[in-house]
Design a protein around this motif. Structure first.
Motif, short mmCIF file in Angstrom:
data_model
loop_
_atom_site.label_atom_id
_atom_site.label_comp_id
_atom_site.label_asym_id
_atom_site.label_seq_id
_atom_site.Cartn_x
_atom_site.Cartn_y
_atom_site.Cartn_z
N ARG A 1 -3.16 18.35 5.67
CA ARG A 1 -2.41 19.03 4.61
C ARG A 1 -3.25 19.26 3.35
O ARG A 1 -2.74 19.78 2.37
CB ARG A 1 -1.16 18.23 4.26
N HIS A 2 -4.49 18.79 3.36
CA HIS A 2 -5.39 18.92 2.20
C HIS A 2 -4.76 18.31 0.95
O HIS A 2 -4.71 18.94 -0.10
CB HIS A 2 -5.79 20.39 1.97
N GLN A 3 -4.30 17.07 1.08
CA GLN A 3 -3.63 16.38 -0.02
C GLN A 3 -4.37 15.09 -0.35
O GLN A 3 -5.03 14.50 0.51
CB GLN A 3 -2.18 16.06 0.36
N ASN A 4 -4.26 14.68 -1.62
CA ASN A 4 -4.84 13.42 -2.06
C ASN A 4 -4.04 12.90 -3.25
O ASN A 4 -3.16 13.58 -3.76
CB ASN A 4 -6.33 13.57 -2.38
N PHE A 5 -4.37 11.70 -3.68
CA PHE A 5 -3.61 11.09 -4.77
C PHE A 5 -3.92 11.71 -6.13
O PHE A 5 -3.24 11.41 -7.11
CB PHE A 5 -3.81 9.57 -4.79
N GLY A 6 -4.90 12.59 -6.22
CA GLY A 6 -5.12 13.35 -7.44
C GLY A 6 -3.97 14.31 -7.71
O GLY A 6 -3.80 14.79 -8.84
N GLN A 7 -3.17 14.58 -6.68
CA GLN A 7 -2.03 15.49 -6.80
C GLN A 7 -0.72 14.73 -6.99
O GLN A 7 0.36 15.31 -6.93
CB GLN A 7 -1.95 16.37 -5.55
N VAL A 8 -0.83 13.43 -7.23
CA VAL A 8 0.34 12.57 -7.40
C VAL A 8 0.28 11.97 -8.80
O VAL A 8 -0.79 11.62 -9.29
CB VAL A 8 0.35 11.45 -6.33
N SER A 9 1.43 11.86 -9.45
CA SER A 9 1.46 11.26 -10.79
C SER A 9 2.62 10.27 -10.89
O SER A 9 3.47 10.20 -10.01
CB SER A 9 1.62 12.36 -11.85
N ASN A 10 2.63 9.53 -11.98
CA ASN A 10 3.71 8.58 -12.29
C ASN A 10 3.93 7.56 -11.17
O ASN A 10 5.07 7.13 -10.94
CB ASN A 10 5.02 9.31 -12.60
N ALA A 11 2.87 7.17 -10.48
CA ALA A 11 3.01 6.18 -9.41
C ALA A 11 3.18 4.79 -10.02
O ALA A 11 2.56 4.46 -11.03
CB ALA A 11 1.79 6.21 -8.50
N THR B 1 0.83 -1.20 0.00
CA THR B 1 0.00 0.00 0.00
C THR B 1 0.87 1.26 0.00
O THR B 1 2.04 1.21 0.36
CB THR B 1 -0.91 0.04 1.24
N VAL B 2 0.25 2.36 -0.39
CA VAL B 2 0.87 3.67 -0.27
C VAL B 2 -0.17 4.61 0.31
O VAL B 2 -1.33 4.62 -0.11
CB VAL B 2 1.36 4.21 -1.64
N THR B 3 0.25 5.39 1.30
CA THR B 3 -0.62 6.38 1.92
C THR B 3 0.07 7.74 1.92
O THR B 3 1.30 7.82 1.80
CB THR B 3 -0.97 6.01 3.38
N ILE B 4 -0.72 8.79 2.06
CA ILE B 4 -0.17 10.15 2.18
C ILE B 4 -0.19 10.50 3.66
O ILE B 4 -1.25 10.51 4.29
CB ILE B 4 -0.99 11.17 1.39
N TYR B 5 0.99 10.77 4.20
CA TYR B 5 1.10 11.11 5.62
C TYR B 5 0.39 12.43 5.91
O TYR B 5 0.61 13.43 5.22
CB TYR B 5 2.58 11.19 6.02
N ASP B 6 -0.48 12.42 6.92
CA ASP B 6 -1.19 13.62 7.39
C ASP B 6 -1.97 14.30 6.27
O ASP B 6 -2.08 15.53 6.22
CB ASP B 6 -0.18 14.59 8.04
N ALA B 7 -2.53 13.50 5.36
CA ALA B 7 -3.20 14.02 4.16
C ALA B 7 -4.35 14.97 4.48
O ALA B 7 -4.51 16.00 3.82
CB ALA B 7 -3.70 12.87 3.31
N GLU B 8 -5.16 14.61 5.47
CA GLU B 8 -6.33 15.43 5.77
C GLU B 8 -5.93 16.83 6.21
O GLU B 8 -6.45 17.82 5.72
CB GLU B 8 -7.19 14.75 6.84
#
Length: 192
Positions: A118-128, A109-116
């Protein structure tokens, strides 16, 4: 030459690579141009699961705060806080011969640390991507590039290794979750 997979594809790992013992599971990603003021810290993890799809114990969850399972067969090489640079951002090494017999599959799995916060999600990630490399000769065996648009998800089950009799197979999953690491842990039977 590596086998390139798409979501949902399964492939033999040990049957087509006789003698394969140690695999390096490399996970990588890039962050899109983002001006939220916070760095992205993505974290790879492995869940060692029984035949019921749940972790066998808390020690069956391998991540940045628990770098190996009880048997020592699954080892996380350490937390990359920035994801900078080319190639794998985080790696997990699996000794297939030493994985305990009661482990039926290993989900990566891959998660975004402290995403909530930091207002981050995987829509802001590419080339995974996830790739499996034969540690003995550093040859890439399997690669799965995630092309899905995970616009609201903060955690992804990327892929899994699973037993099929005496052999190991690889399944490209690419399933997103909201709720980050806590949602994944709950899904796999861990109380957070």
């Amino acid at each position: 030459m590596a086998i390139s997979l798409t979501k949902g594809q399964k492939v033999d790992l040990t049957k087509t690579n006789p003698g394969l013992t140690n695999v390096v599971v490399g996970l990588g990603w890039d962050v899109n141009k983002y001006d939220g003021g916070n760095a992205f810290d993505l974290d790879a993890a492995a869940f060692l699961l029984g035949d019921d799809g749940k972790v066998l114990s808390e020690k069956s969850f391998v991540y940045y705060n628990n770098l190996q399972d009880e048997s020592g067969a699954v080892k996380h090489t350490g937390d990359n806080l920035t994801g900078e640079g080319e190639g794998d951002d985080e790696q997990i090494i699996v000794n297939l011969k030493n994985v305990p017999a009661n482990v039926h599959k290993i989900d990566f799995t891959v998660t975004i640390y402290d995403a909530e916060n930091r207002h981050q999600n995987f829509g802001q990630v590419s080339n995974a991507f996830i790739r499996l490399v034969d540690e003995s000769n550093n040859s890439e065996l399997i690669r799965y590039d995630l092309s899905e648009d995970f616009s609201i998800e903060t955690a992804i089950v990327v892929a899994e290794l699973y037993r099929n009799g005496a052999e190991w197979k690889f399944n490209a999953i690419g399933s997103g979750f909201q709720g980050g690491l806590a949602a994944l842990c709950k899904n796999f039977g861990l109380n957070v």
